[in-house]
Design a protein around this motif. Structure first.
Motif, PDB file in Angstrom:
ATOM      1  N   MET A   1     -20.394  10.504  18.994  1.00  0.00           N
ATOM      2  CA  MET A   1     -19.971   9.177  19.665  1.00  0.00           C
ATOM      3  C   MET A   1     -20.367   8.962  20.791  1.00  0.00           C
ATOM      4  SD  MET A   1     -17.489   8.686  17.153  1.00  0.00           S
ATOM      5  CE  MET A   1     -16.979   7.199  17.876  1.00  0.00           C
ATOM      6  N   ASP A   2     -20.294   7.691  21.365  1.00  0.00           N
ATOM      7  CA  ASP A   2     -20.640   7.048  22.596  1.00  0.00           C
ATOM      8  C   ASP A   2     -19.951   7.682  23.969  1.00  0.00           C
ATOM      9  OD1 ASP A   2     -22.789   5.396  21.712  1.00  0.00           O
ATOM     10  OD2 ASP A   2     -21.227   4.340  20.776  1.00  0.00           O
ATOM     11  N   GLY A   3     -18.490   7.937  23.360  1.00  0.00           N
ATOM     12  CA  GLY A   3     -17.571   8.250  24.448  1.00  0.00           C
ATOM     13  C   GLY A   3     -16.510   9.003  23.795  1.00  0.00           C
ATOM     14  N   VAL A   4     -15.650   9.926  24.644  1.00  0.00           N
ATOM     15  CA  VAL A   4     -14.529  10.162  24.160  1.00  0.00           C
ATOM     16  C   VAL A   4     -13.426  10.294  25.033  1.00  0.00           C
ATOM     17  CG1 VAL A   4     -13.687  12.993  23.908  1.00  0.00           C
ATOM     18  CG2 VAL A   4     -16.054  12.370  23.500  1.00  0.00           C
ATOM     19  N   MET A   5     -12.215   9.940  24.923  1.00  0.00           N
ATOM     20  CA  MET A   5     -10.968   9.604  25.498  1.00  0.00           C
ATOM     21  C   MET A   5     -10.126  10.912  25.261  1.00  0.00           C
ATOM     22  SD  MET A   5      -8.519   6.485  25.541  1.00  0.00           S
ATOM     23  CE  MET A   5      -9.639   5.244  26.529  1.00  0.00           C
ATOM     24  N   VAL A   6      -9.500  11.412  26.510  1.00  0.00           N
ATOM     25  CA  VAL A   6      -8.812  12.409  26.155  1.00  0.00           C
ATOM     26  C   VAL A   6      -7.501  11.909  26.853  1.00  0.00           C
ATOM     27  CG1 VAL A   6      -8.238  15.104  26.892  1.00  0.00           C
ATOM     28  CG2 VAL A   6     -10.623  14.083  26.670  1.00  0.00           C
ATOM     29  N   GLY A   7      -6.217  12.233  26.146  1.00  0.00           N
ATOM     30  CA  GLY A   7      -5.142  12.045  26.806  1.00  0.00           C
ATOM     31  C   GLY A   7      -4.142  12.995  27.086  1.00  0.00           C
ATOM     32  N   ARG A   8      -3.373  13.710  26.428  1.00  0.00           N
ATOM     33  CA  ARG A   8      -2.332  14.711  26.967  1.00  0.00           C
ATOM     34  C   ARG A   8      -3.068  15.733  27.224  1.00  0.00           C
ATOM     35  NH1 ARG A   8       0.646  15.419  21.549  1.00  0.00           N
ATOM     36  NH2 ARG A   8      -1.207  14.371  21.009  1.00  0.00           N
ATOM     37  N   ALA A   9      -4.063  16.325  26.826  1.00  0.00           N
ATOM     38  CA  ALA A   9      -4.756  17.519  27.266  1.00  0.00           C
ATOM     39  C   ALA A   9      -5.355  17.084  28.692  1.00  0.00           C
ATOM     40  CB  ALA A   9      -5.937  17.808  26.477  1.00  0.00           C
ATOM     41  N   ALA A  10      -5.882  16.156  28.998  1.00  0.00           N
ATOM     42  CA  ALA A  10      -5.956  15.862  30.600  1.00  0.00           C
ATOM     43  C   ALA A  10      -5.003  15.908  31.413  1.00  0.00           C
ATOM     44  CB  ALA A  10      -6.930  14.689  30.441  1.00  0.00           C
ATOM     45  N   TYR A  11      -3.705  15.365  30.879  1.00  0.00           N
ATOM     46  CA  TYR A  11      -2.650  15.590  31.842  1.00  0.00           C
ATOM     47  C   TYR A  11      -2.201  16.778  31.883  1.00  0.00           C
ATOM     48  CZ  TYR A  11       1.793  13.868  33.782  1.00  0.00           C
ATOM     49  OH  TYR A  11       2.926  13.563  34.828  1.00  0.00           O
ATOM     50  N   HIS A  12      -2.032  17.572  30.692  1.00  0.00           N
ATOM     51  CA  HIS A  12      -1.347  18.869  30.996  1.00  0.00           C
ATOM     52  C   HIS A  12      -2.336  20.015  31.282  1.00  0.00           C
ATOM     53  CE1 HIS A  12       2.570  17.355  29.535  1.00  0.00           C
ATOM     54  NE2 HIS A  12       2.051  16.942  28.386  1.00  0.00           N
ATOM     55  N   GLN A  13      -3.686  19.738  31.234  1.00  0.00           N
ATOM     56  CA  GLN A  13      -4.442  20.838  31.613  1.00  0.00           C
ATOM     57  C   GLN A  13      -5.529  20.082  32.449  1.00  0.00           C
ATOM     58  OE1 GLN A  13      -4.010  22.599  27.065  1.00  0.00           O
ATOM     59  NE2 GLN A  13      -5.500  23.576  28.268  1.00  0.00           N
ATOM     60  N   PRO A  14      -5.370  19.524  33.533  1.00  0.00           N
ATOM     61  CA  PRO A  14      -6.460  18.589  34.256  1.00  0.00           C
ATOM     62  C   PRO A  14      -7.532  19.390  34.758  1.00  0.00           C
ATOM     63  CG  PRO A  14      -4.580  19.076  35.550  1.00  0.00           C
ATOM     64  CD  PRO A  14      -4.028  19.538  34.098  1.00  0.00           C
ATOM     65  N   TRP A  15      -7.488  20.763  34.798  1.00  0.00           N
ATOM     66  CA  TRP A  15      -8.558  21.478  35.494  1.00  0.00           C
ATOM     67  C   TRP A  15      -9.421  21.424  34.191  1.00  0.00           C
ATOM     68  CZ3 TRP A  15     -11.274  22.218  39.764  1.00  0.00           C
ATOM     69  CH2 TRP A  15     -12.085  23.028  39.811  1.00  0.00           C
ATOM     70  N   ASP A  16      -9.130  22.139  33.232  1.00  0.00           N
ATOM     71  CA  ASP A  16      -9.791  22.361  31.924  1.00  0.00           C
ATOM     72  C   ASP A  16     -10.729  21.083  31.438  1.00  0.00           C
ATOM     73  OD1 ASP A  16      -8.781  25.044  31.989  1.00  0.00           O
ATOM     74  OD2 ASP A  16      -6.928  24.753  31.073  1.00  0.00           O
ATOM     75  N   VAL A  17     -10.071  20.261  31.753  1.00  0.00           N
ATOM     76  CA  VAL A  17     -10.763  18.834  31.061  1.00  0.00           C
ATOM     77  C   VAL A  17     -11.695  18.336  32.097  1.00  0.00           C
ATOM     78  CG1 VAL A  17     -10.431  16.558  30.121  1.00  0.00           C
ATOM     79  CG2 VAL A  17      -8.998  18.329  29.542  1.00  0.00           C
ATOM     80  N   LEU A  18     -11.085  18.227  33.377  1.00  0.00           N
ATOM     81  CA  LEU A  18     -11.803  17.332  34.394  1.00  0.00           C
ATOM     82  C   LEU A  18     -12.476  18.326  35.350  1.00  0.00           C
ATOM     83  CD1 LEU A  18      -9.179  14.576  34.931  1.00  0.00           C
ATOM     84  CD2 LEU A  18     -11.248  14.287  33.767  1.00  0.00           C
ATOM     85  N   GLY A  19     -12.161  19.430  35.665  1.00  0.00           N
ATOM     86  CA  GLY A  19     -12.642  20.316  36.510  1.00  0.00           C
ATOM     87  C   GLY A  19     -14.155  20.629  36.739  1.00  0.00           C
ATOM     88  N   ASP A  20     -14.712  20.448  35.547  1.00  0.00           N
ATOM     89  CA  ASP A  20     -16.340  20.497  35.282  1.00  0.00           C
ATOM     90  C   ASP A  20     -16.956  19.232  34.694  1.00  0.00           C
ATOM     91  OD1 ASP A  20     -18.642  21.880  35.825  1.00  0.00           O
ATOM     92  OD2 ASP A  20     -18.795  22.522  33.967  1.00  0.00           O
TER      93      ASP A  20
ATOM     94  N   LEU B   1     -18.821   3.065  20.843  1.00  0.00           N
ATOM     95  CA  LEU B   1     -17.339   3.580  20.223  1.00  0.00           C
ATOM     96  C   LEU B   1     -16.952   4.853  20.920  1.00  0.00           C
ATOM     97  CD1 LEU B   1     -17.884   2.606  16.395  1.00  0.00           C
ATOM     98  CD2 LEU B   1     -16.776   1.280  18.143  1.00  0.00           C
ATOM     99  N   SER B   2     -15.734   4.902  21.214  1.00  0.00           N
ATOM    100  CA  SER B   2     -15.133   6.257  21.984  1.00  0.00           C
ATOM    101  C   SER B   2     -14.205   6.730  20.782  1.00  0.00           C
ATOM    102  CB  SER B   2     -14.479   5.843  23.205  1.00  0.00           C
ATOM    103  OG  SER B   2     -15.553   5.752  24.212  1.00  0.00           O
ATOM    104  N   ILE B   3     -13.944   7.992  20.586  1.00  0.00           N
ATOM    105  CA  ILE B   3     -12.997   8.812  19.838  1.00  0.00           C
ATOM    106  C   ILE B   3     -11.785   9.159  20.690  1.00  0.00           C
ATOM    107  CG2 ILE B   3     -14.229  10.741  20.005  1.00  0.00           C
ATOM    108  CD1 ILE B   3     -13.354  10.928  16.937  1.00  0.00           C
ATOM    109  N   ASN B   4     -10.609   9.047  20.261  1.00  0.00           N
ATOM    110  CA  ASN B   4      -9.441   9.482  21.010  1.00  0.00           C
ATOM    111  C   ASN B   4      -8.687  10.277  19.887  1.00  0.00           C
ATOM    112  OD1 ASN B   4      -6.441   7.913  21.992  1.00  0.00           O
ATOM    113  ND2 ASN B   4      -7.174   9.535  23.134  1.00  0.00           N
ATOM    114  N   GLY B   5      -7.701  11.135  20.456  1.00  0.00           N
ATOM    115  CA  GLY B   5      -6.565  11.777  19.422  1.00  0.00           C
ATOM    116  C   GLY B   5      -6.715  13.152  19.380  1.00  0.00           C
ATOM    117  N   GLY B   6      -6.146  13.829  19.966  1.00  0.00           N
ATOM    118  CA  GLY B   6      -6.011  15.542  19.780  1.00  0.00           C
ATOM    119  C   GLY B   6      -7.260  16.112  20.360  1.00  0.00           C
ATOM    120  N   ILE B   7      -7.853  15.444  21.196  1.00  0.00           N
ATOM    121  CA  ILE B   7      -9.180  16.008  21.815  1.00  0.00           C
ATOM    122  C   ILE B   7      -8.402  17.107  23.003  1.00  0.00           C
ATOM    123  CG2 ILE B   7     -11.163  15.669  23.202  1.00  0.00           C
ATOM    124  CD1 ILE B   7     -11.029  13.974  20.622  1.00  0.00           C
ATOM    125  N   GLN B   8      -9.127  18.500  22.732  1.00  0.00           N
ATOM    126  CA  GLN B   8      -8.746  19.409  23.560  1.00  0.00           C
ATOM    127  C   GLN B   8      -9.905  19.891  24.380  1.00  0.00           C
ATOM    128  OE1 GLN B   8      -5.682  20.819  23.372  1.00  0.00           O
ATOM    129  NE2 GLN B   8      -5.138  18.925  22.230  1.00  0.00           N
TER     130      GLN B   8
END
Length: 338
Positions: A229-248, A211-218
């Protein structure tokens, strides 16, 4: 029951995934996000089953080898249509096929799929069984905790149980209800309250499900959520702040980040951008997904302004690259956060 193929590698990648987002997670967005993280699982925009069957499949489903691991999200509510769409998508080589049972948009409701399917779990079970029978890769589901006046405490565990019985062993749960009447799609992403504890309880109640959790993840919340949880899904934050979510993000897999800071990523993106422009893409189609790269850092406002205001003037690949270089020069010369 058809066998749902399980890939340990994709389950591992699903520790962190970037949500399917309509009009956003196209091939250019995915290419950019893959540059930032080698390991996170990426998703396409939702593609409807009828579009796959009757539409321009190469354009709708085309992707690049470098995007892997990447999942295709399909929307639909007819088991036969979904089975056909899954079979037609198979040659494109996605790592996962995901059924949308969470999108509340008007377009989705009019087609009787998306979040409204939370009201008909037996139909969803029939859909995934049909998809599993035609899929060479794992079929998964993305859902809400409920819709309208449903009680999530009752609806969600029943839904997960039915998915498990149908052969699904991996589900992403958006931790909000969807209100199908009275709220716009945008409001449905913000107004219904988040219920993370409920989703955490579902993981304890269904230890055999991934199970992954999604919704409002910053940014900064991923590690805390992975404690439950087994996984975390990030939506808008990954789009608007891509470095902060994906950079590391690759640190989640014990790996070092590809780049030390976002300007290095922007420089590394230039050859791919040049290749896409040479294929006929316009600069705006690519850089619109990159406007948030320097969020909260020196030069962010100038980066956004140069790319946004100059994109319509760049008619040729050379002009597009010149615009990109000018925007990056503004960042290099900036001294104050913007």
């Amino acid at each position: 029951m058809p066998q749902n193929p399980i890939s340990p590698a994709i389950r591992d990648a699903a520790r962190l995934s970037v949500a399917p987002m309509m009009d956003w997670t196209d091939r250019y967005c995915r290419g950019f996000h893959r540059l930032l993280s080698r390991r996170a699982l990426l998703f396409t925009e939702m593609v409807t089953a009828p579009a796959i069957i009757h539409g321009p499949r190469d354009r709708l489903l085309g992707k690049e080898t470098a995007e892997h691991p990447v999942a295709l999200q399909i929307g639909g509510s007819d088991p036969a249509e979904l089975a056909r769409a899954t079979a037609l998508a198979a040659p494109f080589g996605y790592d996962e096929i995901n059924l949308n049972v969470g999108c509340p948009s008007d377009r989705v409701q009019s087609g009787c799929f998306g979040a409204v399917l939370m009201k008909t779990p037996d139909l969803v079970a029939d859909c995934v069984r049909a998809m599993i029978a035609e899929s060479p890769v794992e079929v998964t589901v993305k859902c809400r905790i409920g819709v309208d006046d449903q009680d999530p405490e009752q609806v969600l565990p029943d839904f997960l149980s039915r998915m498990r019985d149908a052969g699904v062993s991996r589900v992403t749960v958006h931790a909000r209800k969807a209100w199908l009447q009275g709220l716009s799609p945008k409001d449905n992403r913000e107004i219904p309250p988040l219920d993370y504890p409920l989703v955490h309880r579902m993981k304890r109640a269904f230890p055999d499900l991934h199970l992954s959790i999604n919704g409002g993840i910053q940014p900064g919340m991923v590690a805390d959520q992975l404690a439950h949880m087994d996984g975390v899904m990030v939506g808008r934050a990954a789009y608007h702040q891509p470095w902060d979510v994906l950079g590391d993000a690759d640190a989640l897999w014990g790996q070092t980040a590809p780049f030390a800071e976002p300007a290095q990523a922007a420089e590394a993106m230039r050859p791919q951008l040049a290749a896409w422009l040479a294929e006929g893409a316009r600069i705006h189609q690519i850089t619109r997904h990159m406007l948030g790269l320097f969020h909260g850092r020196a030069g962010a406002r100038l980066w956004r302004r140069v790319l946004s205001e100059g994109a319509h003037k760049a008619q040729s690949p050379a002009e597009g690259l010149a615009l990109y270089d000018a925007a990056l020069d503004q960042v290099r010369n900036a001294v104050e956060p913007a």
